[in-house]
Scaffold this motif. Structure first.
Motif, PDB file in Angstrom:
ATOM      1  N   GLY A   1      40.214  33.615  47.245  1.00  0.00           N
ATOM      2  CA  GLY A   1      39.593  33.662  48.576  1.00  0.00           C
ATOM      3  C   GLY A   1      40.424  34.899  49.064  1.00  0.00           C
ATOM      4  N   THR A   2      41.539  34.743  49.765  1.00  0.00           N
ATOM      5  CA  THR A   2      42.348  36.115  50.415  1.00  0.00           C
ATOM      6  C   THR A   2      42.494  37.095  49.343  1.00  0.00           C
ATOM      7  N   VAL A   3      42.842  36.780  48.097  1.00  0.00           N
ATOM      8  CA  VAL A   3      42.967  38.052  47.322  1.00  0.00           C
ATOM      9  C   VAL A   3      41.578  38.787  47.066  1.00  0.00           C
ATOM     10  N   ALA A   4      40.402  38.018  47.351  1.00  0.00           N
ATOM     11  CA  ALA A   4      39.198  38.880  47.147  1.00  0.00           C
ATOM     12  C   ALA A   4      39.037  40.025  47.939  1.00  0.00           C
ATOM     13  N   VAL A   5      39.893  39.799  49.327  1.00  0.00           N
ATOM     14  CA  VAL A   5      39.671  40.812  50.180  1.00  0.00           C
ATOM     15  C   VAL A   5      40.694  41.963  49.963  1.00  0.00           C
ATOM     16  N   GLU A   6      42.073  41.432  49.644  1.00  0.00           N
ATOM     17  CA  GLU A   6      43.190  42.141  49.443  1.00  0.00           C
ATOM     18  C   GLU A   6      43.338  42.912  47.933  1.00  0.00           C
ATOM     19  N   ASN A   7      42.866  42.140  47.135  1.00  0.00           N
ATOM     20  CA  ASN A   7      42.868  42.642  45.620  1.00  0.00           C
ATOM     21  C   ASN A   7      41.782  42.497  44.704  1.00  0.00           C
ATOM     22  N   PRO A   8      40.518  43.020  45.054  1.00  0.00           N
ATOM     23  CA  PRO A   8      39.543  42.777  44.371  1.00  0.00           C
ATOM     24  C   PRO A   8      39.513  42.945  43.059  1.00  0.00           C
ATOM     25  N   ALA A   9      40.372  43.880  42.746  1.00  0.00           N
ATOM     26  CA  ALA A   9      40.280  44.149  41.123  1.00  0.00           C
ATOM     27  C   ALA A   9      40.859  43.056  40.536  1.00  0.00           C
TER      28      ALA A   9
END
Length: 239
Positions: free
Chosen positions: A103-111
């Motif tokens: 979830g959060t990481v999809a915004v902050e670190n999509p790679a």
């Protein structure tokens, strides 16, 4: 359409929140593994697990409860909450989890989403939680300027297994899901969309099913309260 019974974990217990507020938690049981088995015995095909503490902490907190669930059921389980690095993804999948939700990481670190989806085909979903069409992160505590459809579209070529879309203002409120927004998202992208937040009646489930573009629905409080009978719902959704 697949119905995913939800087991939200806080301090090792099964709870439901109201609109994502940790202080507004209702405890429904202190044996998550037994609850998971009850859902499996009723005929569910999948379970949706959330580490609520983990979503705020940014790392797994309710690992013991999740592992107990995995040991107690044979149906596939997906888990979200605090999964923000490759090591955690690998660890959960190695323990028998069928799918991780980022979830959060999809915004902050999509790679990282792309890397994980490539490394583990079919085992990575993206959780998009939103208020008024804008994505919220870190256990819904942080609202961004990122639009839901834009974020979902950015992963269309990444091999993501599903998008789990939650309308925060509907979650736990028993007011019905945001069918219009969920259907619009499902029609705008080629990734399967699972509806979450506010699914509180058989009418909600059939309305989601009848869009013919929404692949699944998550329900928690309504199953615990008895507003939805799981066995009846599962049978209805087969029709």
């Amino acid at each position: 359409m697949i119905l995913y019974p939800a087991i939200d974990l806080k301090d090792g217990q099964c709870v439901r929140l109201l609109r994502g507020e940790m202080e507004a938690a209702t405890v429904f049981g202190d044996d998550p593994a037994a609850q998971a088995k009850a859902f499996e015995d009723a005929g569910c095909e999948w379970l949706h697990l959330v580490d609520l503490n983990g979503a705020f902490a940014g790392a797994p907190v309710n690992a013991a409860a999740v592992e107990a669930i995995l040991a107690n059921v044979t149906v596939p389980c997906q888990l979200g909450g605090g999964i923000r690095d490759m090591a955690t993804i690998e660890a959960w999948l190695s323990k028998g989890l069928a799918r991780v939700i980022l979830g959060t990481v999809a915004v902050e670190n999509p790679a990282l989403v792309r890397e994980a989806a490539m490394a583990f085909p079919g085992k990575v979903a993206v959780g998009i939680d939103a208020r008024n069409g804008r994505v919220a992160t870190k256990g819904w505590a942080n609202e961004t300027d990122v639009m839901v459809t834009d974020l979902a579209r950015s992963f269309e070529d990444a091999g993501v297994a599903a998008i789990i879309y939650t309308d925060i203002d509907r979650d736990g409120a028993m007011q019905g899901p945001n069918i219009q927004a969920t259907e619009a998202l499902a029609r705008a992208i080629n990734i399967p969309v699972i509806a979450s937040g506010g699914v509180s009646s058989m009418a909600d489930l059939t309305a989601l099913r009848d869009t013919q573009v929404i692949s699944g629905a998550i329900s928690g409080r309504a199953l615990y309260d008895g507003a939805i009978d799981l066995a009846t719902a599962l049978e209805t959704l087969k029709l």
